[in-house]
Design an enzyme around this catalytic site. Structure first.
Site, mmCIF file in Angstrom:
data_model
loop_
_atom_site.group_PDB
_atom_site.id
_atom_site.type_symbol
_atom_site.label_atom_id
_atom_site.label_comp_id
_atom_site.label_asym_id
_atom_site.label_seq_id
_atom_site.Cartn_x
_atom_site.Cartn_y
_atom_site.Cartn_z
ATOM 1 N N GLU A 327 0.843 -1.190 0.000
ATOM 2 C CA GLU A 327 0.000 0.000 0.000
ATOM 3 C C GLU A 327 0.878 1.240 0.000
ATOM 4 O OE1 GLU A 327 -4.233 -0.876 2.221
ATOM 5 O OE2 GLU A 327 -2.640 0.060 3.361
ATOM 6 N N CYS A 328 0.689 2.117 -0.965
ATOM 7 C CA CYS A 328 1.371 3.408 -1.026
ATOM 8 C C CYS A 328 2.891 3.228 -0.904
ATOM 9 C CB CYS A 328 0.806 4.353 0.026
ATOM 10 S SG CYS A 328 1.140 6.106 -0.316
ATOM 11 N N GLY A 329 3.480 3.529 0.252
ATOM 12 C CA GLY A 329 4.913 3.348 0.403
ATOM 13 C C GLY A 329 5.336 1.914 0.153
#
Length: 435
Positions: A327-329
């Protein structure tokens, strides 16, 4: 229901988080069992709440969470004597809809739960005029209970007298006045406050906040103002079934954005969470069914991640026959490369073709609805999810198949749709619940 208060503000940057932390610890020190909550999508503040009072703080979001889930989460306060919920942004800030219900605003949560609002007002540069702000917020929504205000960043005794006079003239209750203190501030970075775990002196800071609040705020009056709407106690509705039975979860300064309500509900459903640290060059547990890399700040640790051979080798071995999600990072860490703010390219895991850059910064922020084109572990294709996106990175390359169809809160399509390659999936979309 346990009586509560919504600690809110007219806007971000007024000092409400410092006030919230001071109140949590001050009440705890006074022997009051206090349950914290955070309105809206925020990973960072709940960790500070837990440090201040010793209880897990859960996010409450009327846009992303169904009503049964909100009721179940607030029922976690059944063994507490007082609820304090921290608002996000301005009190009424949420999705632009004609209906104020379900718009994600802090006011919506306060109205639903019957928690009176305590408005933290930064009175810098004004005096009696602050009363007009308080009056407007008190009257904006007649269905919203409004308890009063805490004056923040007061310059002098005279300044306090003038501000209090204005409030008294309009019938607004003042619970306390906090003088301007430059030493009682939390440092920030591009996604908000520096994380709780990164403060070596956090306990000292919180003790100082508590002493300051206890000296300048009428805690007994605040507690007396707390209220709640009577509700039938409910078990928390499962946000979404666990994506696997044994989940290897990255947890360190680079990967820390995981919602407490997700982890708790997955554990309650029988899943086992197996933490590991990529920054410490640890491989995920080889017996895990799924590896989950949450969001965080990989861009601040890109060099260490690029050199973490044991982590990358273990991750790649897992991906040969079992799912991996970022997720994201975490999504950026699964890609080919991450370019930091100085323009230096760092090789990542290479399980996806994604290349992202912080040298070309652009803010991406908002609620998201997504329908999966491919499964995320045990979360099936076609599942509709709610969540949010908040990052400053720019996608330079994304050659893999799209993971989902993604829309913003207004129903407009979003370009950042994530990607998948085999059992490896990732997106900038932070999961909150299933629709």
């Amino acid at each position: 229901m346990t009586p509560g208060l919504m600690i809110a503000a007219p806007a971000s940057g007024t000092g409400k988080t410092t006030v919230m932390l001071g109140l949590l610890r001050a009440f705890r020190d006074a022997g009051v069992a206090v349950q914290p909550f955070k309105s809206g999508p925020d990973y960072i503040d709940p960790a500070f709440h837990r440090a201040a009072c010793g209880r897990t703080s859960f996010n409450l979001d009327s846009w992303a969470m169904p009503g049964a889930m909100l009721d179940g989460l607030t029922a976690r306060s059944h063994d507490a004597e007082l609820v304090l919920a921290e608002g996000s942004m301005g009190l009424f800030d949420g999705v632009a809809t004609d209906d104020a219900s379900g718009n994600g605003a802090s006011a919506d949560i306060a109205r639903r739960m019957g928690w009176p609002v305590v408005l933290v007002i930064d009175v810098s540069g004004q005096a009696q005029s602050a009363a007009a702000t308080a009056l407007g917020f008190a009257r904006y929504d007649a269905a919203l209970p409004f308890a009063g205000v805490i004056l923040n960043r007061v310059a002098s005794p005279r300044h306090e007298r003038l501000a209090r006079h204005g409030m008294a003239a309009q019938g607004t209750r003042v619970f306390g006045a906090l003088t301007r203190r430059g030493d009682l501030q939390l440092p920030e970075r591009h996604l908000g406050l520096v994380q709780a775990a990164e403060h070596a002196d956090l306990e000292t800071r919180i003790r100082d906040y508590a002493a300051f609040l206890a000296e300048h705020v009428d805690l007994a009056a605040l507690r007396s103002a707390a209220a709640a709407i009577a509700r039938t106690p409910a078990a928390a509705a499962l946000p979404i079934a666990p994506p696997a039975q044994r989940i290897a979860l990255a947890q360190d300064a680079a990967f820390s954005f995981t919602y407490p309500h997700l982890l708790e509900s997955w554990r309650a459903a029988g899943a086992e969470i197996l933490p590991f640290s990529p920054l410490a060059d640890e491989a995920p547990d080889p017996t895990a069914d799924l590896v989950w890399l949450p969001g965080g700040y990989p861009e601040l640790h890109a060099g260490r991640l690029a050199a973490a051979d044991t982590f990358r080798t273990g991750l790649r071995r897992h991906a040969e026959d079992r799912p991996v999600h970022g997720e994201c990072g975490g999504y950026m860490a699964l890609g080919e490369a991450l370019i930091d703010a100085e323009g230096v390219s760092h090789h990542m895991a290479g399980l996806l073709g994604l290349v992202t850059s912080y040298a070309k910064r652009r803010m991406h922020l908002g609620y998201r609805r997504a329908t999966l084109h491919a499964p995320i572990g045990g979360i099936a294709t076609g599942t509709a999810l709610t969540g949010h996106e908040f990052h400053y990175s720019t996608i330079l390359e994304q050659p893999d198949a799209p993971l989902a169809e993604v829309f913003d809160a207004q129903g407009d399509p979003v370009a950042e749709v994530g990607s998948h390659r085999g059992g490896v999936t990732g997106s900038f979309f932070h999961l909150i619940a299933a629709q």
